[in-house]
Design a protein around this motif. Structure first.
Motif, PDB file in Angstrom:
ATOM      1  N   LEU A  93      42.457   4.630  45.882  1.00 56.15           N
ATOM      2  CA  LEU A  93      41.592   6.366  44.908  1.00 56.15           C
ATOM      3  C   LEU A  93      42.118   6.068  44.722  1.00 56.15           C
ATOM      4  CD1 LEU A  93      39.663   7.263  48.546  1.00 56.15           C
ATOM      5  CD2 LEU A  93      39.106   6.280  46.336  1.00 56.15           C
ATOM      6  N   ARG A  94      44.019   6.461  45.036  1.00 59.78           N
ATOM      7  CA  ARG A  94      44.317   7.305  44.233  1.00 59.78           C
ATOM      8  C   ARG A  94      44.954   7.202  42.549  1.00 59.78           C
ATOM      9  NH1 ARG A  94      48.154   7.422  48.746  1.00 59.78           N
ATOM     10  NH2 ARG A  94      48.988   5.432  48.248  1.00 59.78           N
ATOM     11  N   MET A  95      44.861   5.656  42.529  1.00 58.52           N
ATOM     12  CA  MET A  95      44.773   4.523  41.245  1.00 58.52           C
ATOM     13  C   MET A  95      43.352   4.887  40.787  1.00 58.52           C
ATOM     14  SD  MET A  95      47.881   2.933  41.086  1.00 58.52           S
ATOM     15  CE  MET A  95      48.356   4.985  42.278  1.00 58.52           C
ATOM     16  N   GLU A  96      42.605   4.547  41.178  1.00 58.54           N
ATOM     17  CA  GLU A  96      41.516   5.577  40.529  1.00 58.54           C
ATOM     18  C   GLU A  96      41.826   6.381  39.288  1.00 58.54           C
ATOM     19  OE1 GLU A  96      38.474   4.475  42.798  1.00 58.54           O
ATOM     20  OE2 GLU A  96      38.642   2.545  43.520  1.00 58.54           O
ATOM     21  N   VAL A  97      41.982   7.689  40.005  1.00 56.08           N
ATOM     22  CA  VAL A  97      42.426   8.689  40.213  1.00 56.08           C
ATOM     23  C   VAL A  97      42.967   8.778  38.295  1.00 56.08           C
ATOM     24  CG1 VAL A  97      42.635  11.174  40.280  1.00 56.08           C
ATOM     25  CG2 VAL A  97      40.964  10.129  42.221  1.00 56.08           C
ATOM     26  N   ALA A  98      43.793   7.945  38.896  1.00 59.49           N
ATOM     27  CA  ALA A  98      45.164   8.216  37.785  1.00 59.49           C
ATOM     28  C   ALA A  98      44.480   7.524  36.755  1.00 59.49           C
ATOM     29  CB  ALA A  98      46.498   7.546  38.440  1.00 59.49           C
ATOM     30  N   HIS A  99      43.510   6.566  36.928  1.00 52.22           N
ATOM     31  CA  HIS A  99      43.217   5.375  35.785  1.00 52.22           C
ATOM     32  C   HIS A  99      42.013   6.418  35.080  1.00 52.22           C
ATOM     33  CE1 HIS A  99      40.539   2.595  33.960  1.00 52.22           C
ATOM     34  NE2 HIS A  99      42.043   1.938  33.682  1.00 52.22           N
ATOM     35  N   LEU A 102      44.377   9.200  32.338  1.00 48.32           N
ATOM     36  CA  LEU A 102      45.011   8.458  31.554  1.00 48.32           C
ATOM     37  C   LEU A 102      43.810   7.438  30.654  1.00 48.32           C
ATOM     38  CD1 LEU A 102      48.270   7.202  34.371  1.00 48.32           C
ATOM     39  CD2 LEU A 102      47.757   9.245  32.302  1.00 48.32           C
ATOM     40  N   ASP A 103      42.220   7.527  31.255  1.00 45.45           N
ATOM     41  CA  ASP A 103      41.655   7.122  30.431  1.00 45.45           C
ATOM     42  C   ASP A 103      41.413   6.914  28.838  1.00 45.45           C
ATOM     43  OD1 ASP A 103      39.566   6.316  28.564  1.00 45.45           O
ATOM     44  OD2 ASP A 103      38.230   5.540  30.399  1.00 45.45           O
ATOM     45  N   PRO A 104      42.065   6.370  28.083  1.00 53.22           N
ATOM     46  CA  PRO A 104      42.120   6.985  26.442  1.00 53.22           C
ATOM     47  C   PRO A 104      41.156   6.998  25.815  1.00 53.22           C
ATOM     48  CG  PRO A 104      42.324   4.389  26.874  1.00 53.22           C
ATOM     49  CD  PRO A 104      42.653   4.506  27.988  1.00 53.22           C
ATOM     50  N   ARG A 105      39.932   7.070  26.444  1.00 54.21           N
ATOM     51  CA  ARG A 105      39.052   8.560  25.846  1.00 54.21           C
ATOM     52  C   ARG A 105      38.943  10.252  26.982  1.00 54.21           C
ATOM     53  NH1 ARG A 105      34.000   5.563  28.347  1.00 54.21           N
ATOM     54  NH2 ARG A 105      34.539   5.063  29.740  1.00 54.21           N
ATOM     55  N   GLY A 106      39.909   9.875  27.449  1.00 52.41           N
ATOM     56  CA  GLY A 106      40.137  11.054  28.282  1.00 52.41           C
ATOM     57  C   GLY A 106      39.261  11.673  29.533  1.00 52.41           C
ATOM     58  N   VAL A 107      38.671  12.658  29.991  1.00 52.58           N
ATOM     59  CA  VAL A 107      38.306  13.095  30.873  1.00 52.58           C
ATOM     60  C   VAL A 107      37.818  14.527  30.606  1.00 52.58           C
ATOM     61  CG1 VAL A 107      39.683  13.709  32.600  1.00 52.58           C
ATOM     62  CG2 VAL A 107      38.168  13.223  33.162  1.00 52.58           C
ATOM     63  N   ARG A 108      36.467  14.662  31.085  1.00 56.00           N
ATOM     64  CA  ARG A 108      35.684  16.427  30.315  1.00 56.00           C
ATOM     65  C   ARG A 108      35.797  17.069  32.020  1.00 56.00           C
ATOM     66  NH1 ARG A 108      32.724  17.071  25.997  1.00 56.00           N
ATOM     67  NH2 ARG A 108      32.371  15.428  25.642  1.00 56.00           N
ATOM     68  N   THR A 109      36.404  17.915  32.353  1.00 57.51           N
ATOM     69  CA  THR A 109      36.903  18.476  33.481  1.00 57.51           C
ATOM     70  C   THR A 109      37.745  19.884  32.957  1.00 57.51           C
ATOM     71  OG1 THR A 109      37.328  18.462  35.584  1.00 57.51           O
ATOM     72  CG2 THR A 109      38.951  16.921  33.699  1.00 57.51           C
TER      73      THR A 109
END
Length: 568
Positions: A93-99, A102-109
């Motif tokens: 879960l930590r890796m999934e959240v970190a990934h 860090l997604d090149p597309r960013g995260v809308r939050t």
């Protein structure tokens, strides 16, 4: 695809089903053995002690010893499997959240950096506790059912009291779970906000001291911390009341069963051995019943954390996936771009050009740097930004990030060493390239100033270095990437004039005068005359648009406003 907190918990159970199943079976076997202990003692009393049969006593004592071997072995290996599942799931879960972050597309939050850190650590680990809750529920139910069956065999009313009383108690206590979930969610959100504010304060401590705003910042953090404390205490009170009521009700049921068993023994309905068994089971029964009663509260906390993890995993990407096009060159073009303070900006930068951009208003430079970083969704600006003939919004995200590198004014360093920061992204870079980047950024002084040289330890955010040293190491890292398009935003504000001249020449040499830098485009967002003097062309921005253009020497000679803004 939306997941939600419940889906995250279900997925955790499914993908760990083998180890989780083995661990659950073993801890259930442990509870069966625990249940058999008071039964075995009752049998020993009735068949060996009461009859004086020594051989029977030896046989049953050996059976009791074997029971304890099974009990301890099952617990030892069952707990090992379950802990392994929790640790592995927490890591996943930590890796999934970190990934996702860090997604090149960013995260809308709307979550800030500190809150994202809390989700990727505390909430991810707490969500993995579902691998502990399910086996605990299964083992407690096994103990409850085993105790009820044993009591039914001894006396039907005693067994029915357990079979009927347990579901009633659990049903009543379960009604409090939604309240605990809401309060736990509010508490975790308040703690995350306080953590995020603390992260911001630590990273901006020096500017706060510079403007004398430490007291105001401390007051804001004190208020956020107080809100987090109040929410935590509120949740703790609710959980404490819930636990106290559940344990009291469970104890009352156990005491009632033991009391009736004593009465039945006096009337001769059950033997002394059966009385001992009932008393032992009633005492043992308190623990699994307490576990079952406390499960709604534990599940509520785990569900609240899973919901926060889902906020990140379910968040839409900030940028679209693009059409996968790959820029064919390093020329840059902005046509009619309006974003923040920029207004219908037109700008052309040729392939291999070293361009200076002077913004009379700092917000114009910040807006241009943000736009060129490729992290601004196309719906937030008007106009068109192209790199190598490809619209930035259509380009393959990974390739776009490799093509255009924007080094911000306040670049962050990572904990590690100087060389690990300089070679970040290119860990296998040749030593000659590392040394060339250090010379071009005038960072050789940083190496010479410390006994460990390139292996000098760098703490989080580069706190172990001075401002000028951090800036030069960050510049060396940017030069090491050899990106086709490099945008540097005020890269020399923390260095002296002599060092600034060295850096200006180093940037020009490494990216435009050496054969290795052929075709590389560099944009310097700066008002430094040393940096502007090495550029081929200077573009002046004011009120969000281009107001002047020429060489540094021409503008300095002909434009009074430019002279006031640039010459020092």
């Amino acid at each position: 695809m939306k997941t939600g907190g419940a889906a995250i918990l279900r997925r955790a159970l499914v993908r760990n089903r083998v180890r989780l199943g083995i661990g659950t079976v073993l801890v259930c076997l442990h509870q069966v053995a625990e249940t058999l202990v008071p039964i075995a003692i009752g049998v020993i009393v009735d068949r060996a002690v009461a009859t004086g049969d020594t051989s029977a006593l030896v046989v049953w004592l050996c059976a009791l010893a074997l029971l304890f071997v099974v009990l301890t072995t099952a617990w030892r290996f069952g707990a090992r499997f379950l802990v392994l599942v929790m640790q592995n799931e927490g890591h996943r879960l930590r890796m999934e959240v970190a990934h996702r972050i860090l997604d090149p597309r960013g995260v809308r939050t709307d979550l800030r950096a500190g809150e994202l850190l809390s989700v990727s650590s505390t909430d991810a680990d707490r969500s993995a506790f579902i691998a502990d809750i399910v086996p605990r529920a299964a083992s407690a139910l096994t103990a409850a059912v085993g105790s009820a069956v044993a009591l039914l065999l001894i006396d039907v009313p005693l067994g029915l009291a357990v079979l009927v009383g347990t579901p009633v108690i659990l049903g009543l206590l379960r009604r409090a779970a939604p309240l605990i979930t809401r309060r736990a969610t509010d508490q975790q959100a308040a703690v995350a906000r306080a953590s995020g504010m603390a992260t911001d304060l630590v990273s901006g401590l020096r500017p706060l001291r510079g403007i004398g705003a430490e007291d105001a910042a401390s007051q804001r953090y004190r208020s956020a911390s107080r809100d987090a404390l109040d929410a935590t205490l509120h949740t703790a009170r609710s959980s404490a009341v819930f636990t106290g009521v559940s344990m009291t009700v469970s104890a009352l049921l156990a005491v009632g069963i033991a009391g009736f068993a004593g009465w039945f023994a006096l009337e001769g309905r059950i033997t002394i051995g059966e009385l001992i068994t009932v008393v032992g089971l009633s005492q043992f029964f308190i623990e699994p019943l307490g576990v079952l009663a406390g499960l709604p509260g534990s599940l509520a906390l785990t569900r609240a954390s899973a919901d926060r993890v889902a906020l990140v995993l379910d968040a839409e990407p900030l940028l679209s996936a693009g059409s996968g096009l790959i820029p064919a060159g390093s020329e840059l073009s902005l046509s009619g771009v309006s974003y923040r303070s920029l207004t219908a900006l037109d700008l052309r930068v040729g392939s291999g050009e070293l361009l200076g951009v002077v913004a009379y208003r700092p917000q114009d430079a910040e807006a241009l740097a943000a736009l060129l970083s490729g992290q601004v969704p196309p719906e937030r600006y008007e106009g068109e930004v192209t790199v190598g003939g490809v619209r930035l919004s259509d380009a393959d995200r990974g390739h776009a990030r490799r093509t255009v590198l924007v080094e911000p004014h306040n670049g962050d360093l990572f904990s590690g060493t100087v060389v690990s920061n300089v070679t970040a992204g290119r860990p296998d870079a040749p030593e000659a390239e590392v040394q060339a980047a250090l010379r071009a950024s005038a960072a050789v002084d940083v190496i010479d100033a410390h006994p460990d040289g390139l292996d000098h330890e760098v703490t989080d955010r580069g706190a172990s270095l001075s401002g000028g040293q951090r800036q030069r190491v960050a510049l060396a890292r940017a030069l090491m990437r050899r990106s086709p398009v490099l945008v540097l935003h005020d890269p020399t504000t923390a260095v002296d004039a002599v060092t600034e001249h060295m850096i200006a020449g180093g940037i020009a040499d490494s990216r435009h005068r050496d054969s290795a830098g052929s075709g590389q485009t560099t944009i310097l967002l700066t008002s430094s005359p040393a940096l502007l003097s090495v550029t081929e062309r200077v573009v002046v921005l004011d009120e969000g648009t281009v107001v002047a253009e020429g060489t540094h020497a021409q503008l300095a000679a002909d434009d009074a406003h430019y002279r006031r803004a640039v010459l020092r």
